[in-house]
Design a protein around this motif. Structure first.
Motif, PDB file in Angstrom:
ATOM      1  N   LEU A 127       0.847  -1.186   0.000  1.00  0.00           N
ATOM      2  CA  LEU A 127       0.000   0.000   0.000  1.00  0.00           C
ATOM      3  C   LEU A 127       0.882   1.235   0.000  1.00  0.00           C
ATOM      4  O   LEU A 127       1.742   1.401   0.866  1.00  0.00           O
ATOM      5  N   LYS A 128       0.656   2.089  -0.989  1.00  0.00           N
ATOM      6  CA  LYS A 128       1.398   3.336  -1.105  1.00  0.00           C
ATOM      7  C   LYS A 128       0.407   4.495  -1.099  1.00  0.00           C
ATOM      8  O   LYS A 128      -0.629   4.438  -1.757  1.00  0.00           O
ATOM      9  N   SER A 129       0.771   5.550  -0.359  1.00  0.00           N
ATOM     10  CA  SER A 129      -0.106   6.717  -0.295  1.00  0.00           C
ATOM     11  C   SER A 129       0.661   7.869   0.342  1.00  0.00           C
ATOM     12  O   SER A 129       1.732   7.673   0.931  1.00  0.00           O
ATOM     13  N   ASP A 130       0.092   9.063   0.243  1.00  0.00           N
ATOM     14  CA  ASP A 130       0.726  10.214   0.873  1.00  0.00           C
ATOM     15  C   ASP A 130       0.501  10.202   2.383  1.00  0.00           C
ATOM     16  O   ASP A 130       1.359  10.613   3.157  1.00  0.00           O
ATOM     17  N   LYS A 131      -0.660   9.692   2.833  1.00  0.00           N
ATOM     18  CA  LYS A 131      -0.953   9.572   4.258  1.00  0.00           C
ATOM     19  C   LYS A 131      -1.526   8.188   4.543  1.00  0.00           C
ATOM     20  O   LYS A 131      -2.440   7.743   3.858  1.00  0.00           O
ATOM     21  N   ILE A 132      -0.987   7.526   5.562  1.00  0.00           N
ATOM     22  CA  ILE A 132      -1.445   6.204   5.958  1.00  0.00           C
ATOM     23  C   ILE A 132      -1.641   6.188   7.472  1.00  0.00           C
ATOM     24  O   ILE A 132      -0.785   6.676   8.223  1.00  0.00           O
ATOM     25  N   ARG A 133      -2.764   5.655   7.945  1.00  0.00           N
ATOM     26  CA  ARG A 133      -3.051   5.508   9.378  1.00  0.00           C
ATOM     27  C   ARG A 133      -3.239   4.029   9.683  1.00  0.00           C
ATOM     28  O   ARG A 133      -3.992   3.333   8.990  1.00  0.00           O
ATOM     29  N   MET A 134      -2.548   3.532  10.731  1.00  0.00           N
ATOM     30  CA  MET A 134      -2.648   2.137  11.150  1.00  0.00           C
ATOM     31  C   MET A 134      -3.147   2.066  12.591  1.00  0.00           C
ATOM     32  O   MET A 134      -2.719   2.847  13.434  1.00  0.00           O
ATOM     33  N   ASN A 135      -4.045   1.110  12.860  1.00  0.00           N
ATOM     34  CA  ASN A 135      -4.514   0.806  14.208  1.00  0.00           C
ATOM     35  C   ASN A 135      -4.055  -0.604  14.546  1.00  0.00           C
ATOM     36  O   ASN A 135      -4.449  -1.565  13.909  1.00  0.00           O
ATOM     37  N   LEU A 136      -3.205  -0.698  15.593  1.00  0.00           N
ATOM     38  CA  LEU A 136      -2.591  -1.981  15.906  1.00  0.00           C
ATOM     39  C   LEU A 136      -3.556  -2.930  16.590  1.00  0.00           C
ATOM     40  O   LEU A 136      -3.400  -4.156  16.490  1.00  0.00           O
ATOM     41  N   ASP A 137      -4.573  -2.415  17.296  1.00  0.00           N
ATOM     42  CA  ASP A 137      -5.519  -3.290  17.973  1.00  0.00           C
ATOM     43  C   ASP A 137      -6.507  -3.921  16.993  1.00  0.00           C
ATOM     44  O   ASP A 137      -6.800  -5.111  17.045  1.00  0.00           O
ATOM     45  N   SER A 138      -7.056  -3.114  16.096  1.00  0.00           N
ATOM     46  CA  SER A 138      -8.084  -3.597  15.176  1.00  0.00           C
ATOM     47  C   SER A 138      -7.512  -4.102  13.851  1.00  0.00           C
ATOM     48  O   SER A 138      -8.271  -4.524  12.979  1.00  0.00           O
ATOM     49  N   SER A 139      -6.175  -4.023  13.663  1.00  0.00           N
ATOM     50  CA  SER A 139      -5.525  -4.495  12.421  1.00  0.00           C
ATOM     51  C   SER A 139      -6.018  -3.746  11.200  1.00  0.00           C
ATOM     52  O   SER A 139      -6.102  -4.302  10.104  1.00  0.00           O
ATOM     53  N   LEU A 140      -6.366  -2.499  11.374  1.00  0.00           N
ATOM     54  CA  LEU A 140      -6.866  -1.697  10.263  1.00  0.00           C
ATOM     55  C   LEU A 140      -5.791  -0.754   9.761  1.00  0.00           C
ATOM     56  O   LEU A 140      -4.985  -0.234  10.529  1.00  0.00           O
ATOM     57  N   VAL A 141      -5.820  -0.524   8.445  1.00  0.00           N
ATOM     58  CA  VAL A 141      -4.953   0.469   7.825  1.00  0.00           C
ATOM     59  C   VAL A 141      -5.818   1.293   6.880  1.00  0.00           C
ATOM     60  O   VAL A 141      -6.654   0.754   6.154  1.00  0.00           O
ATOM     61  N   ARG A 142      -5.646   2.600   6.937  1.00  0.00           N
ATOM     62  CA  ARG A 142      -6.443   3.508   6.117  1.00  0.00           C
ATOM     63  C   ARG A 142      -5.493   4.468   5.416  1.00  0.00           C
ATOM     64  O   ARG A 142      -4.618   5.054   6.053  1.00  0.00           O
ATOM     65  N   ALA A 143      -5.694   4.623   4.114  1.00  0.00           N
ATOM     66  CA  ALA A 143      -4.803   5.464   3.322  1.00  0.00           C
ATOM     67  C   ALA A 143      -5.628   6.467   2.532  1.00  0.00           C
ATOM     68  O   ALA A 143      -6.675   6.143   1.985  1.00  0.00           O
ATOM     69  N   THR A 144      -5.128   7.700   2.486  1.00  0.00           N
ATOM     70  CA  THR A 144      -5.776   8.775   1.732  1.00  0.00           C
ATOM     71  C   THR A 144      -4.714   9.630   1.087  1.00  0.00           C
ATOM     72  O   THR A 144      -3.538   9.603   1.461  1.00  0.00           O
ATOM     73  N   GLY A 145      -5.152  10.421   0.111  1.00  0.00           N
ATOM     74  CA  GLY A 145      -4.252  11.380  -0.500  1.00  0.00           C
ATOM     75  C   GLY A 145      -4.358  12.727   0.197  1.00  0.00           C
ATOM     76  O   GLY A 145      -5.168  12.927   1.106  1.00  0.00           O
ATOM     77  N   THR A 146      -3.516  13.654  -0.244  1.00  0.00           N
ATOM     78  CA  THR A 146      -3.509  15.006   0.311  1.00  0.00           C
ATOM     79  C   THR A 146      -4.119  15.960  -0.701  1.00  0.00           C
ATOM     80  O   THR A 146      -3.774  15.903  -1.895  1.00  0.00           O
ATOM     81  N   ALA A 147      -5.010  16.811  -0.261  1.00  0.00           N
ATOM     82  CA  ALA A 147      -5.682  17.736  -1.164  1.00  0.00           C
ATOM     83  C   ALA A 147      -4.675  18.635  -1.861  1.00  0.00           C
ATOM     84  O   ALA A 147      -3.818  19.251  -1.226  1.00  0.00           O
ATOM     85  N   ASP A 148      -4.775  18.678  -3.195  1.00  0.00           N
ATOM     86  CA  ASP A 148      -3.882  19.525  -3.976  1.00  0.00           C
ATOM     87  C   ASP A 148      -4.578  19.793  -5.309  1.00  0.00           C
ATOM     88  O   ASP A 148      -4.796  18.883  -6.118  1.00  0.00           O
ATOM     89  N   SER A 149      -4.941  21.049  -5.540  1.00  0.00           N
ATOM     90  CA  SER A 149      -5.703  21.390  -6.747  1.00  0.00           C
ATOM     91  C   SER A 149      -4.879  21.237  -8.020  1.00  0.00           C
ATOM     92  O   SER A 149      -5.429  21.168  -9.121  1.00  0.00           O
ATOM     93  N   THR A 150      -3.564  21.181  -7.910  1.00  0.00           N
ATOM     94  CA  THR A 150      -2.717  21.073  -9.104  1.00  0.00           C
ATOM     95  C   THR A 150      -2.526  19.633  -9.557  1.00  0.00           C
ATOM     96  O   THR A 150      -1.951  19.398 -10.620  1.00  0.00           O
ATOM     97  N   GLN A 151      -2.949  18.672  -8.749  1.00  0.00           N
ATOM     98  CA  GLN A 151      -2.726  17.267  -9.073  1.00  0.00           C
ATOM     99  C   GLN A 151      -3.975  16.660  -9.714  1.00  0.00           C
ATOM    100  O   GLN A 151      -5.067  17.222  -9.686  1.00  0.00           O
ATOM    101  N   LYS A 152      -3.783  15.458 -10.270  1.00  0.00           N
ATOM    102  CA  LYS A 152      -4.866  14.717 -10.900  1.00  0.00           C
ATOM    103  C   LYS A 152      -5.950  14.382  -9.882  1.00  0.00           C
ATOM    104  O   LYS A 152      -5.660  13.841  -8.824  1.00  0.00           O
ATOM    105  N   GLY A 153      -7.202  14.751 -10.169  1.00  0.00           N
ATOM    106  CA  GLY A 153      -8.309  14.474  -9.275  1.00  0.00           C
ATOM    107  C   GLY A 153      -8.322  15.330  -8.032  1.00  0.00           C
ATOM    108  O   GLY A 153      -9.091  15.069  -7.110  1.00  0.00           O
TER     109      GLY A 153
END
Length: 947
Positions: A127-153
């Protein structure tokens, strides 16, 4: 900064960090490994972490330092506790993660955050992303991009999730390490040659994806030209997509084409499956479903496809196709098609029922499989009504105008030790116009290569004259029949089939007489063996000929001998230096005279028994003798009647000139002035009338690099005379005896030329022809299978033009110059073919009694074909001609093709003689080529009305 820690070590580090912070005097500033961070950057990062609910920020160096100085006893106890936790939560594999910026850990919630080009790897997940959050108890990982009007999407560093064969480009993804389930928002993934997008998707533990509000397209643009809007769908990666209600959107415009459900297969594996049919309307047979069925993946070396067709007026058909291949051994294909055609309405006068079938078999053996034995097959058999009833053939001018079909199956083996070749062939020739079949089953050939029976095994001294005598052997056994289609299976193998065995033994030698004259004597013996003969007689009662066939062994042979002599005469001429200068070095003239003699006795003599006579008495009482041969209808016929003995002679001339080259004064090159100028005649010593043959003159010129001029003319030896009724005929008086040259009877000539912009540019610019480049282009055309022969079927020109309109790598964008304007480029080619035949018009009404000659008539043919590429993706091709005898335009075809990136549009017209049209619009992708298409064709009956 890259760190790899097992789960138990991660818990130890985080626990030590909490103790260190609780006992410390001030917070630690986040720094990158091995590179201290300044106070300004530390303040900036503290401000960002303050936005994250005031969580303490720890550098990885500080964590490692705390662990290094911690008491070993506490470390062991924490490590044991961490192992127990890891086992409970199911995370038992290494976690590899990285972040270019920093890592933030919340000790209370046990959340870890990675910033700046982050990456997390767990087992086969990446998993690759600009921001990644991991929770060690629930085994969850969440990834999102960073808002930037100059980038795609509008996002920078969009998450890219890879797990095995799954690959998703998303806005947000949440994934569970333990259950391997996930939620994906605005996902984008590629499946084979298609692209799938969805607003929200759910991934199961098996890898299946359930999505809502999806889009499927085969267009590779960021903003696709078209897509299929899916309300909901299930994706099995690498297998298929099953979707619910869907509709087509083209250029962001929803079209009223919707379906309740459907699926797209994506598998690359070799597997069986259903084949979707196509539908349409045919005027005489009604609505139809055709080309639908099932594909059987029998094995890695063989497959089977069964498809059928059905019409609303009762017609139906089935086709079986199989391909097989064994690497380095053989490969081939087989097709069998059966049709039950019913036209009109049952019970009406125009109702008709007809059955037809077609068999095709192609087999090729790899030359490396067996160098001494081979098997090849090319079978193409169909009943005469099949092409007329087949819907596809109705729009193919080649199939409708094809008059003959040929099929063959051949097998051969070589015995290299004795130089013998044994081969067998099954041949079938089919006339589609009158349903006549000529079949040979089998045709067995035995041949022994040339050998020298009198040559010594150990040669000592010079070769003796009798050692130059050579001979060979060829034997052929054949069994054949010529009948109608409906009688073939009911024929008698003995009475209706013809068979025989023929032997041919040639003996020849090559001697040199007086060192300059080549003498070639030869003797040829031919023997025929038949199993029956036909005796004929005259029945006076019925006044007709009757025959009686007797069976047994019958032998028929004949022989002939010949002798030829030839030599070469060389002559050199040096032009006058005063007149021609020193440019021309010499002119060489080569004369090749040849004289030959042949002889064969009269095998119609009674001692041979090859010809017999019977007495014929007609109704008026007239008696006559009729000569016939009992073997006249045999397979290899019978030796001809009459003694033959002829002398023939010919003279060939070759004229070349040797000149100095322009670039090098010391170099020379040869120029062909006349490549061949020859004439030949013969004299038949056994003929009682007109023993002299016509004079044949051949002329061949090679004045151009890529073109050879050939012309053949015939001059008659005998003049015209008038019979008792005043009608002209060819008499016994020769022109040569009257001191005149022979009467010119006619000639034939064919000329073809292809015109291109490059040739025009070279002609006006004076550039030299780049022969090597032309040869390379010609070789490229040969490799691609393009047939540029103007006398070939016109469809080849259409196919060549369509190939020229193939999609390029620029997505249809034209080339531009330095100023941004489109570069003008319109490649085209135009091929002209002209043939003319000049001959005597032997119409008695047009005979000129003053000159005693017939007038000449000309037979001309003209063919024109061309190809024009308007721009990238646009291509026009045509083929036509003119029939000078009927004063009509010959078969004329035109084709237009447009490459629309994701779609391909083509239109072809046949204007004469079978006028029809065909318009096709379909998707380029193989997945949708049968689903998204539109075909419009003229009906067969309409084509006849046009004509």
């Amino acid at each position: 900064m890259w760190t790899s820690i097992r789960t138990k070590s991660l818990i130890i580090l985080l626990s030590c960090a909490v103790l260190f912070v609780w006992a410390g005097s001030r917070p630690l500033l986040p720094v990158k490994k091995g590179k201290p961070v300044t106070t300004d950057s530390a303040k900036a990062k503290q401000q960002r972490t303050a936005d994250d609910a005031g969580v303490d920020t720890l550098s990885m160096d500080s964590l490692q330092l705390a662990v290094f100085h911690h008491n070993k006893a506490i470390d062991d106890s924490i490590r044991a506790d961490s192992i127990n936790r890891a086992k409970k939560k199911g995370i038992d594999a290494p976690v590899v993660y990285s972040a270019d910026d920093s890592l933030v850990y919340d000790a209370q919630t046990k959340n870890a955050k990675l910033y700046g080009n982050s990456e997390v790897k767990y087992e086969n997940m990446d998993l690759k992303s600009d921001k990644i959050r991991m929770n060690l108890d629930s085994s969850l990982v969440r990834a999102t991009g960073t808002a930037d009007s100059t980038q795609k999407g509008g996002l920078k560093g969009r998450p890219v999730f890879v797990m095995g064969a799954d690959n998703y480009d998303t806005d947000t993804i949440t994934f569970n390490f333990k259950t391997k389930k996930g939620i994906v928002e605005n996902a984008f993934t590629k499946q084979e040659d298609g692209f799938l997008r969805s607003k929200i998707s759910k991934r199961t533990s098996t890898g299946d994806v359930y999505l809502a509000h999806g889009r499927y397209t085969t267009c590779d643009k960021e903003h696709p030209d078209f897509y299929i809007s899916l309300s909901r769908a299930k994706v099995r990666p690498g297998k298929d997509v099953v979707f619910g209600p869907a509709y087509l959107v083209v250029a962001d415009v929803p079209l009223p084409f919707a379906i309740p459900y459907g699926f797209f297969p994506f598998t690359k594996s070799y597997s069986s499956g259903f084949i979707m049919p196509s539908y349409g309307d045919e005027q005489s047979r009604g609505f139809y479903l055709r080309d639908g069925g099932y594909y059987f993946a029998l094995s890695d070396k063989m497959d089977l496809k069964l498809i059928g067709e059905i019409y609303t007026k009762g017609s139906w058909g089935i086709t079986a196709t199989s391909n097989y291949r064994k690497r380095y051994r053989y490969n081939g294909s087989f097709l069998f098609s059966y049709q039950d055609t019913r036209t009109g309405d049952k019970g009406m006068p125009d109702y008709a029922k007809q059955t037809s079938f077609k068999v095709q078999w192609s087999h090729h053996q790899d030359p490396k499989a067996n160098p001494f034995s081979s098997l090849a097959a090319s079978v193409n058999f169909a009943t005469s009504s099949y092409e007329r009833n087949n819907l596809t053939s109705m729009y193919n001018p080649q199939s409708l105008t094809q008059s003959t079909r040929t099929s063959s199956v051949s097998w051969s083996t070589t015995f290299s030790s004795i130089g013998m070749l044994l081969s067998s062939t099954v041949n079938l020739s089919q006339n589609m116009r009158d349903s006549t079949i000529a079949m040979t089953l089998p045709d067995l050939n035995i041949s022994i290569s040339r050998f020298y029976p009198f040559r010594r095994k150990h040669v000592v001294g010079d070769e003796r004259w009798y050692e130059k005598i050579s001979m060979s052997y060829t034997g052929q056994f054949s069994n054949s029949i010529n009948t109608k289609e409906n009688r073939l299976m009911h024929s008698n193998i003995i009475k209706d089939w013809r068979n025989g065995f023929q032997h041919n033994i040639p003996v020849s030698a090559n001697f040199t007489l007086f060192k300059y004259i080549n003498i070639n004597p030869s003797f040829n013996f031919t023997d025929r063996m038949y199993t029956n003969k036909v005796t004929r007689s005259w029945d006076e009662a019925t006044q007709k000929e009757v025959s009686d066939t007797t069976y047994g062994f019958h032998n028929v042979y004949n022989w002939n001998l010949s002798l030829s002599a030839s030599t070469k005469l060389y002559g050199f001429f040096t032009p006058s230096r005063k007149i021609f200068g020193d440019k021309i070095q010499a002119i060489r003239h080569v004369i090749t005279p040849t004289v030959s003699f042949s002889y064969a006795p009269d095998f119609s003599a009674s001692r041979y028994g090859y010809y017999q006579t019977y007495q014929k008495t007609d109704a008026d009482g007239n008696v006559s003798l009729v000569q016939y041969s009992p073997y006249g209808d045999a397979l290899y016929s019978v030796p001809g009647k009459g003694r033959t003995g002829s002398i023939s002679w010919s003279f060939d001339n070759n004229l070349e000139m040797k000149i100095k080259t322009d670039k090098d004064s010391t170099g020379f090159k040869k120029i062909s002035l006349i490549d061949q100028l020859g004439w030949s005649m013969s004299y038949n010593m056994a003929a009682k009338e007109k023993p002299l043959s016509d004079l044949t003159v051949n002329l061949r010129l090679k004045w151009w690099k890529n073109y050879t001029f050939n012309m053949t003319g015939v001059f008659a030896s005998y003049a015209y005379e008038l019979d008792g009724n005043g009608k002209p005929y060819e008499g016994n008086h020769t022109y040569w005896g009257m001191g005149k040259f022979g009467r010119f009877q006619g000639m034939s000539q064919n000329i073809s030329y292809t015109l291109t912009p490059e040739k025009i540019k070279k002609f006006f610019s004076g550039e030299k022809d780049n022969t090597d480049k032309d040869n390379k282009n010609k070789k490229k055309d040969d490799d691609e299978g393009i047939d540029t022969d103007i006398n070939s079927n016109v469809d080849d020109t259409m196919i060549e033009g369509q190939r020229g309109a193939s999609k390029d790598d620029k997505g249809g964008k034209a080339d531009t110059d330095g100023d941004g304007y489109m570069t003008f480029s319109m490649p085209w080619s135009l091929t002209f073919g002209y043939g003319v035949t000049m001959s005597e018009n032997r119409d008695e009404k047009k005979f000129n009694y003053k000159t005693m000659r017939y007038p000449y008539k000309f037979t001309q043919t003209l063919n024109v074909s061309g190809n024009l590429r308007i721009s990238d993706g646009w291509n026009i091709s045509f083929s036509s001609g003119y029939d000078f005898d009927n004063h009509k335009v010959s078969m004329t075809t035109a084709s237009l093709q447009r490459d629309l990136h994701c779609f391909n549009m083509s239109c072809s017209l046949v204007l004469a003689p079978y006028a029809s049209y065909n318009f096709t619009f379909r998707a380029n992708a193989s997945t949708l080529t049968d689903a998204l298409k539109y075909d419009k064709r003229s009906g067969y009956s309409n084509a006849v009305q046009w004509y």
